[in-house]
Design a protein around this motif. Sequence first.
Motif, PDB file in Angstrom:
ATOM      1  N   HIS A 229       0.732  -1.349  -0.060  1.00 23.30           N
ATOM      2  CA  HIS A 229      -0.012  -0.002  -0.755  1.00 23.30           C
ATOM      3  C   HIS A 229       0.718   1.247   0.344  1.00 23.30           C
ATOM      4  O   HIS A 229       0.376   2.098   0.140  1.00 23.30           O
ATOM      5  CB  HIS A 229      -0.930  -0.129   1.379  1.00 23.30           C
ATOM      6  N   ARG A 230       2.070   1.013  -0.436  1.00 26.40           N
ATOM      7  CA  ARG A 230       3.140   2.435  -0.585  1.00 26.40           C
ATOM      8  C   ARG A 230       2.644   3.704  -1.284  1.00 26.40           C
ATOM      9  O   ARG A 230       1.540   2.862  -2.533  1.00 26.40           O
ATOM     10  CB  ARG A 230       4.375   1.342  -0.631  1.00 26.40           C
ATOM     11  N   GLY A 231       2.634   4.448  -0.548  1.00 31.20           N
ATOM     12  CA  GLY A 231       1.802   5.702  -1.486  1.00 31.20           C
ATOM     13  C   GLY A 231       0.618   6.381  -1.321  1.00 31.20           C
ATOM     14  O   GLY A 231      -0.035   7.312  -1.419  1.00 31.20           O
ATOM     15  N   GLN A 232       0.518   5.639  -0.452  1.00 33.34           N
ATOM     16  CA  GLN A 232      -1.532   5.838   0.723  1.00 33.34           C
ATOM     17  C   GLN A 232      -1.021   5.730   1.860  1.00 33.34           C
ATOM     18  O   GLN A 232      -0.258   5.887   2.154  1.00 33.34           O
ATOM     19  CB  GLN A 232      -2.430   4.136   0.252  1.00 33.34           C
ATOM     20  N   PRO A 233      -1.894   7.003   2.689  1.00 34.28           N
ATOM     21  CA  PRO A 233      -1.503   6.850   3.888  1.00 34.28           C
ATOM     22  C   PRO A 233      -1.127   5.792   4.303  1.00 34.28           C
ATOM     23  O   PRO A 233      -2.282   4.603   4.503  1.00 34.28           O
ATOM     24  CB  PRO A 233      -3.157   8.083   4.440  1.00 34.28           C
ATOM     25  N   ASN A 234      -0.707   5.530   5.911  1.00 35.54           N
ATOM     26  CA  ASN A 234      -0.661   4.633   6.868  1.00 35.54           C
ATOM     27  C   ASN A 234      -2.003   4.319   7.983  1.00 35.54           C
ATOM     28  O   ASN A 234      -1.762   5.907   8.436  1.00 35.54           O
ATOM     29  CB  ASN A 234       0.554   4.509   6.846  1.00 35.54           C
ATOM     30  N   ALA A 235      -1.859   3.463   8.302  1.00 37.71           N
ATOM     31  CA  ALA A 235      -3.001   3.414  10.274  1.00 37.71           C
ATOM     32  C   ALA A 235      -2.554   2.103  10.282  1.00 37.71           C
ATOM     33  O   ALA A 235      -1.272   1.600   9.743  1.00 37.71           O
ATOM     34  CB  ALA A 235      -4.163   3.119   9.171  1.00 37.71           C
ATOM     35  N   SER A 236      -2.522   2.421  11.593  1.00 35.95           N
ATOM     36  CA  SER A 236      -2.183   0.946  12.892  1.00 35.95           C
ATOM     37  C   SER A 236      -1.928  -0.329  12.149  1.00 35.95           C
ATOM     38  O   SER A 236      -2.082  -1.591  12.265  1.00 35.95           O
ATOM     39  CB  SER A 236      -2.557   1.090  13.504  1.00 35.95           C
ATOM     40  N   TYR A 237      -3.713  -0.693  11.620  1.00 40.98           N
ATOM     41  CA  TYR A 237      -4.146  -1.523  10.733  1.00 40.98           C
ATOM     42  C   TYR A 237      -3.532  -2.519   9.562  1.00 40.98           C
ATOM     43  O   TYR A 237      -3.839  -3.567   9.488  1.00 40.98           O
ATOM     44  CB  TYR A 237      -5.568  -1.387   9.874  1.00 40.98           C
ATOM     45  N   LEU A 238      -2.511  -1.618   9.475  1.00 41.98           N
ATOM     46  CA  LEU A 238      -1.390  -2.168   7.992  1.00 41.98           C
ATOM     47  C   LEU A 238      -0.308  -3.055   9.004  1.00 41.98           C
ATOM     48  O   LEU A 238       0.674  -3.586   7.588  1.00 41.98           O
ATOM     49  CB  LEU A 238      -1.000  -0.997   6.988  1.00 41.98           C
ATOM     50  N   ILE A 239       0.234  -2.960   9.722  1.00 45.35           N
ATOM     51  CA  ILE A 239       0.945  -3.001  10.572  1.00 45.35           C
ATOM     52  C   ILE A 239       1.462  -4.826  10.434  1.00 45.35           C
ATOM     53  O   ILE A 239       2.202  -5.101   9.970  1.00 45.35           O
ATOM     54  CB  ILE A 239       1.310  -3.380  11.967  1.00 45.35           C
ATOM     55  N   PRO A 240      -0.096  -5.444  10.255  1.00 47.08           N
ATOM     56  CA  PRO A 240       0.664  -6.847   9.883  1.00 47.08           C
ATOM     57  C   PRO A 240       1.101  -7.303   8.244  1.00 47.08           C
ATOM     58  O   PRO A 240       2.172  -8.147   8.370  1.00 47.08           O
ATOM     59  CB  PRO A 240      -0.718  -7.621   9.186  1.00 47.08           C
ATOM     60  N   HIS A 241       1.515  -6.213   7.682  1.00 49.30           N
ATOM     61  CA  HIS A 241       2.175  -6.332   6.620  1.00 49.30           C
ATOM     62  C   HIS A 241       3.709  -6.679   7.075  1.00 49.30           C
ATOM     63  O   HIS A 241       5.345  -7.095   6.380  1.00 49.30           O
ATOM     64  CB  HIS A 241       2.205  -5.410   5.112  1.00 49.30           C
ATOM     65  N   THR A 242       4.013  -5.602   8.344  1.00 46.92           N
ATOM     66  CA  THR A 242       5.672  -5.514   8.336  1.00 46.92           C
ATOM     67  C   THR A 242       5.535  -6.356   9.435  1.00 46.92           C
ATOM     68  O   THR A 242       6.792  -6.833   9.260  1.00 46.92           O
ATOM     69  CB  THR A 242       5.103  -3.775   9.206  1.00 46.92           C
ATOM     70  N   VAL A 243       5.300  -6.848   9.856  1.00 48.64           N
ATOM     71  CA  VAL A 243       5.257  -7.455  10.546  1.00 48.64           C
ATOM     72  C   VAL A 243       5.233  -9.249  10.141  1.00 48.64           C
ATOM     73  O   VAL A 243       6.671  -9.958  10.309  1.00 48.64           O
ATOM     74  CB  VAL A 243       3.399  -8.092  11.750  1.00 48.64           C
ATOM     75  N   ARG A 244       4.765  -9.709   9.061  1.00 48.25           N
ATOM     76  CA  ARG A 244       5.290 -10.663   8.314  1.00 48.25           C
ATOM     77  C   ARG A 244       6.590 -10.582   7.453  1.00 48.25           C
ATOM     78  O   ARG A 244       6.649 -12.037   7.456  1.00 48.25           O
ATOM     79  CB  ARG A 244       4.361 -10.800   7.219  1.00 48.25           C
ATOM     80  N   LYS A 245       7.041  -9.445   7.003  1.00 53.39           N
ATOM     81  CA  LYS A 245       7.717  -9.161   6.447  1.00 53.39           C
ATOM     82  C   LYS A 245       9.118  -9.001   7.398  1.00 53.39           C
ATOM     83  O   LYS A 245      10.212  -9.748   6.881  1.00 53.39           O
ATOM     84  CB  LYS A 245       7.784  -7.674   5.639  1.00 53.39           C
ATOM     85  N   MET A 246       9.133  -8.967   8.743  1.00 52.69           N
ATOM     86  CA  MET A 246      10.174  -8.859   9.654  1.00 52.69           C
ATOM     87  C   MET A 246      10.121 -10.665   9.698  1.00 52.69           C
ATOM     88  O   MET A 246      11.611 -10.820  10.285  1.00 52.69           O
ATOM     89  CB  MET A 246      10.047  -7.953  10.572  1.00 52.69           C
ATOM     90  N   ALA A 247       9.017 -11.834   9.718  1.00 48.51           N
ATOM     91  CA  ALA A 247       9.733 -12.373  10.077  1.00 48.51           C
ATOM     92  C   ALA A 247      10.311 -13.142   9.838  1.00 48.51           C
ATOM     93  O   ALA A 247      11.125 -14.276   9.609  1.00 48.51           O
ATOM     94  CB  ALA A 247       8.053 -13.383  10.595  1.00 48.51           C
ATOM     95  N   GLY A 248       9.817 -12.935   8.152  1.00 54.46           N
ATOM     96  CA  GLY A 248      10.637 -14.154   6.998  1.00 54.46           C
ATOM     97  C   GLY A 248      12.636 -13.029   7.173  1.00 54.46           C
ATOM     98  O   GLY A 248      13.069 -14.128   7.231  1.00 54.46           O
ATOM     99  N   VAL A 249      12.507 -12.134   7.330  1.00 55.48           N
ATOM    100  CA  VAL A 249      13.819 -11.623   7.254  1.00 55.48           C
ATOM    101  C   VAL A 249      14.183 -12.636   8.952  1.00 55.48           C
ATOM    102  O   VAL A 249      15.697 -12.366   8.475  1.00 55.48           O
ATOM    103  CB  VAL A 249      14.069 -10.114   7.725  1.00 55.48           C
ATOM    104  N   LEU A 250      13.719 -12.334   9.912  1.00 58.26           N
ATOM    105  CA  LEU A 250      14.022 -13.020  11.183  1.00 58.26           C
ATOM    106  C   LEU A 250      13.901 -14.725  10.884  1.00 58.26           C
ATOM    107  O   LEU A 250      14.993 -14.595  11.300  1.00 58.26           O
ATOM    108  CB  LEU A 250      13.767 -12.249  12.514  1.00 58.26           C
ATOM    109  N   ASN A 251      13.121 -15.214   9.635  1.00 59.80           N
ATOM    110  CA  ASN A 251      13.149 -16.371   9.879  1.00 59.80           C
ATOM    111  C   ASN A 251      13.114 -17.368  10.529  1.00 59.80           C
ATOM    112  O   ASN A 251      13.384 -18.501  11.668  1.00 59.80           O
ATOM    113  CB  ASN A 251      14.748 -17.250   9.469  1.00 59.80           C
ATOM    114  N   ILE A 252      11.402 -16.595  11.585  1.00 64.65           N
ATOM    115  CA  ILE A 252      10.608 -16.940  12.175  1.00 64.65           C
ATOM    116  C   ILE A 252       9.877 -17.296  11.513  1.00 64.65           C
ATOM    117  O   ILE A 252       8.800 -16.357  10.945  1.00 64.65           O
ATOM    118  CB  ILE A 252      11.233 -16.660  14.002  1.00 64.65           C
ATOM    119  N   SER A 253       8.453 -17.458  13.156  1.00 56.38           N
ATOM    120  CA  SER A 253       7.283 -17.748  12.323  1.00 56.38           C
ATOM    121  C   SER A 253       6.475 -16.599  12.992  1.00 56.38           C
ATOM    122  O   SER A 253       7.434 -15.649  13.765  1.00 56.38           O
ATOM    123  CB  SER A 253       6.714 -18.675  13.011  1.00 56.38           C
TER     124      SER A 253
END
Length: 273
Positions: A229-253
């Motif tokens: 959703h880059r380019g649109q206004p951000n809000a707390s309900y979009l955090i799952p996208h960031t969390v899932r990317k972070m989990a992949g980087v950290l190689n954890i569930s």
Amino acid sequence: MPDPLPMSVVDAHCHLDIADGEDGNWLAAAEAIKLASSVGVTRIVQVGCDLPGAVWAVEAAEQYPNLIAGIALHPNEAPKLAAVGELDDALAEIERLASSSPKVRVIGETGLDYFRTGEDGRAAQHESFAAHIELAKRLDKTLMIHDRDAHDDILKILDREGVPDRLVMHCFSGDTEFARECVNRGAFLSFAGVVTFKNAQSLRDALAVTPLDRVLVETDAPYLTPSPHRGQPNASYLIPHTVRKMAGVLNISVAELCQALSDNADRAFGGSW
């Protein structure tokens, strides 16, 4: 709406009071909080960056049980206030507000910003940053740092003034070396939607070397919206996208990361709420 997270997490830095688009329309705080909770973002750190914003943050935290407040003078505010002789009075008002409610857990965002403020404004930024550090230590609040193009001076001033017991690097933007330097000083590193951007590999590398017990997630909403959703206004309900990317980087569930993010937030911000 993204798929809900398997466990609840904290948005470690949000601006519910800032208009969410160029048209000036606002996502009302109550609606933003409701949408966030529906996907597992059940707690939010609301941050005020100037005196009106600080007042709003305190009032919102008192009104909504799942909010706590962070208040400070943003580093870009400090030179403006100093230029008209109002910096000391503004800092005194931040101190008064910080003591006005137990829901104020954070002194921040403070720090340095060399992107928007030139060399002529740096002395005021340094003065303001040092004053906020002292206040966080004296009132036993978490210090939340804004750092833009100022890594070395952030560390120098922290070392000179003394690091508070709880320290959060908001919207961490450094490389692996800076990540290690911050962690060595006891900091929590808070990652925003930037970590999902294609051109942010150096940030993902920094996340990869950050200990799991020092990682936080944030929106900085309405800014720094994660992909897709880059380019649109951000809000707390979009955090799952960031969390899932972070989990992949950290190689954890995702579930393991959510548990860590929740536990870390409790430690970073002086307990649960």
